[in-house]
Design a protein around this motif. Structure first.
Motif, PDB file in Angstrom:
ATOM      1  N   ARG A   1       0.825  -1.204   0.000  1.00  0.00           N
ATOM      2  CA  ARG A   1       0.000   0.000   0.000  1.00  0.00           C
ATOM      3  C   ARG A   1       0.861   1.256   0.000  1.00  0.00           C
TER       4      ARG A   1
ATOM      5  N   ARG B   1      -5.169  -3.082  -5.920  1.00  0.00           N
ATOM      6  CA  ARG B   1      -6.332  -3.734  -5.301  1.00  0.00           C
ATOM      7  C   ARG B   1      -7.033  -4.640  -6.321  1.00  0.00           C
TER       8      ARG B   1
ATOM      9  N   ASN C   1     -13.436  -5.686  10.876  1.00  0.00           N
ATOM     10  CA  ASN C   1     -12.537  -5.480   9.738  1.00  0.00           C
ATOM     11  C   ASN C   1     -12.542  -6.659   8.777  1.00  0.00           C
TER      12      ASN C   1
ATOM     13  N   TYR D   1     -12.618 -10.465   2.229  1.00  0.00           N
ATOM     14  CA  TYR D   1     -11.955  -9.158   2.234  1.00  0.00           C
ATOM     15  C   TYR D   1     -11.582  -8.795   3.666  1.00  0.00           C
ATOM     16  N   GLU D   2     -10.653  -7.841   3.771  1.00  0.00           N
ATOM     17  CA  GLU D   2     -10.219  -7.385   5.089  1.00  0.00           C
ATOM     18  C   GLU D   2      -9.811  -5.922   4.983  1.00  0.00           C
ATOM     19  N   SER D   3     -10.014  -5.175   6.050  1.00  0.00           N
ATOM     20  CA  SER D   3      -9.538  -3.796   6.117  1.00  0.00           C
ATOM     21  C   SER D   3      -8.889  -3.579   7.469  1.00  0.00           C
ATOM     22  N   ARG D   4      -8.137  -2.499   7.559  1.00  0.00           N
ATOM     23  CA  ARG D   4      -7.640  -2.115   8.873  1.00  0.00           C
ATOM     24  C   ARG D   4      -8.800  -1.603   9.724  1.00  0.00           C
TER      25      ARG D   4
ATOM     26  N   ASP E   1     -11.378   1.552   9.261  1.00  0.00           N
ATOM     27  CA  ASP E   1     -10.974   1.998   7.937  1.00  0.00           C
ATOM     28  C   ASP E   1     -11.804   1.232   6.911  1.00  0.00           C
ATOM     29  N   GLU E   2     -12.345   1.923   5.909  1.00  0.00           N
ATOM     30  CA  GLU E   2     -13.140   1.281   4.862  1.00  0.00           C
ATOM     31  C   GLU E   2     -12.292   0.921   3.653  1.00  0.00           C
ATOM     32  N   ASP E   3     -11.000   0.747   3.844  1.00  0.00           N
ATOM     33  CA  ASP E   3     -10.089   0.408   2.752  1.00  0.00           C
ATOM     34  C   ASP E   3     -10.028  -1.112   2.606  1.00  0.00           C
ATOM     35  N   TRP E   4     -10.989  -1.706   1.889  1.00  0.00           N
ATOM     36  CA  TRP E   4     -11.134  -3.156   1.819  1.00  0.00           C
ATOM     37  C   TRP E   4     -10.230  -3.732   0.746  1.00  0.00           C
ATOM     38  N   TRP E   5      -9.511  -4.846   1.109  1.00  0.00           N
ATOM     39  CA  TRP E   5      -8.605  -5.529   0.179  1.00  0.00           C
ATOM     40  C   TRP E   5      -8.931  -7.023   0.154  1.00  0.00           C
TER      41      TRP E   5
END
Length: 401
Positions: free
Chosen positions: A180, A309, A362, A376-379, A382-386
């Protein structure tokens, strides 16, 4: 799915043969303990214990490395080496420095400790502290701790991420965070203007009035070969771009020969860019992959983070997986009605539905139009899904892979 908690605990049932550390960081690890010991006889005895296989399975978690070491008594001793783990602020500073240094990134990917990180991650004076349940109350380390130190050095030789785990972070979460940060660095870079090479249209160069007879077809090879080496001609096209085109063209040709189907048929420009990027799982960490990600993102009007992503999603399962990332939809109620109780029964907690997504903290599952669940997972916060793993028709299996 491997969680951050799972990623921060590793157990090695076997340790590479030998006692002497081979790498410079392995030797530095041993020196950190030897330098604090006034008793050469204890160290020698510990070396012998290590050579004779007295150290059982080694477990590494943030801040400590633990093993049972067999001495002269029947019952083994619990032996531990502790090393202070980094605080979050220290990790942010270290990761930012690595993401900005291509040489350090390349060294980590080659499973080496970058020289630029030596002072940061290797044990300093007095940092490596031994503990043991044996009755030796002299000045540490005892022979059991010394034996563990020598065996641990062999682990560090082959896998420096063991040292980084001791400092507090697992390999998977480190590589994801570096990906990232590296994508962010690449997005800030100003690309050079495209070179204007002289040439003629391919159609004109290949046009003939009389075509020669076609040669007899050769048998399809078993696998794609390596592209040729290109000379360092300053007026020639970019050799990196040629290498990438040759490699992708060879893979496409082999697929056509063996299956009769074109792997890029029907792809949009964005789909094809994601497909090309997905062949480089380092997600732009190396200099070559970073250049490819930057050029593909520029050509499609996206950011390098978007491309990284999407490439991660493509590696989950191609076009259906990319659709699960980019195209929310409203599925019928049946799959959700079955999935939520199954997740609750598997002690995975309560998941909140939103269109084709189930979310808990998350963690997230996305139902694709192919009836597969994509994890999927994010911190946290945080809505930053990977994307994090392979899909499955069973939501519990997809979540726990």
């Amino acid at each position: 799915m491997i969680t951050a908690r799972d990623d921060r605990r590793r157990t090695f049932e076997t340790v590479p043969a030998g006692v002497e550390a081979v790498s410079w960081w392995g030797r530095a690890w041993v020196s950190a303990l030897e330098g604090a010991s006034p008793d050469a006889a204890r160290l020698a005895r510990g070396r012998t214990y290590a050579e004779e296989g007295h150290v059982d399975a080694v477990t590494v978690t943030p801040g400590r490395i633990v093993a049972y070491v067999r001495g002269s008594r029947a019952r083994p001793y619990r032996t531990e080496l502790s090393l202070p783990a980094f605080e979050d602020a220290e990790w942010r500073e270290l990761l930012e420095a690595v993401a900005a240094d291509p040489a350090a990134l390349a060294a980590l990917l080659e499973r080496e400790v970058p020289q630029s990180l030596a002072e940061s991650v290797l044990p300093g004076a007095g940092e490596l502290v031994p503990h043991c349940s044996c009755p030796d109350f002299g000045r540490p380390p005892c022979k059991h701790a010394a034996a563990l130190c020598y065996r641990a050095a062999r682990l560090l030789d082959t896998d420096p991420f063991v040292l980084l785990l001791l400092r507090g972070r697992g390999e998977r979460e480190l590589l994801e965070e570096l990906g990232r940060r590296s994508a962010a660095h690449a997005a800030r870079e100003q690309p050079d203007s495209a070179p204007d090479f002289p040439g003629v249209p391919a159609r004109a160069a290949l046009a003939r009035t009389v075509l020669p007879p076609l040669p007899a077809p050769l048998a399809a090879p078993a696998e794609v070969g390596m592209p040729p080496a290109y000379p360092a001609d300053p007026e020639a096209p970019d050799p990196l771009a040629l290498d990438q085109l040759a490699s992708d063209g060879a893979a496409r040709a082999l697929a056509l020969l063996t299956t009769g189907e074109d792997p890029i048929a029907g792809l949009t420009l964005w789909h094809d860019a994601v497909r090309l990027a997905s062949a480089h799982p380092t997600a732009g960490l190396t200099g070559a992959a970073r250049t490819l990600y930057r050029d593909l993102a520029r050509a499609t009007g996206r950011t390098t983070t978007d491309l990284a992503r999407a490439a991660a999603a493509w590696r989950q399962g191609g076009r259906p997986a990319l659709a699960a990332l980019e195209e929310p939809w409203d599925p019928p109620a049946g799959p959700f009605d079955r999935a939520r109780p199954a997740l609750l029964a598997a002690a995975q907690g309560s998941f909140r539905p939103d269109r084709n997504r189930l979310t808990s903290g998350n963690r997230q599952l996305r139902l694709g139009r192919d009836a597969l669940w994509y994890p999927y997972e994010s911190r946290l916060m945080d809505e930053d899904w990977w994307p994090t793993g392979r899909p499955s028709p069973d939501p519990v299996t997809a979540l726990l892979r």
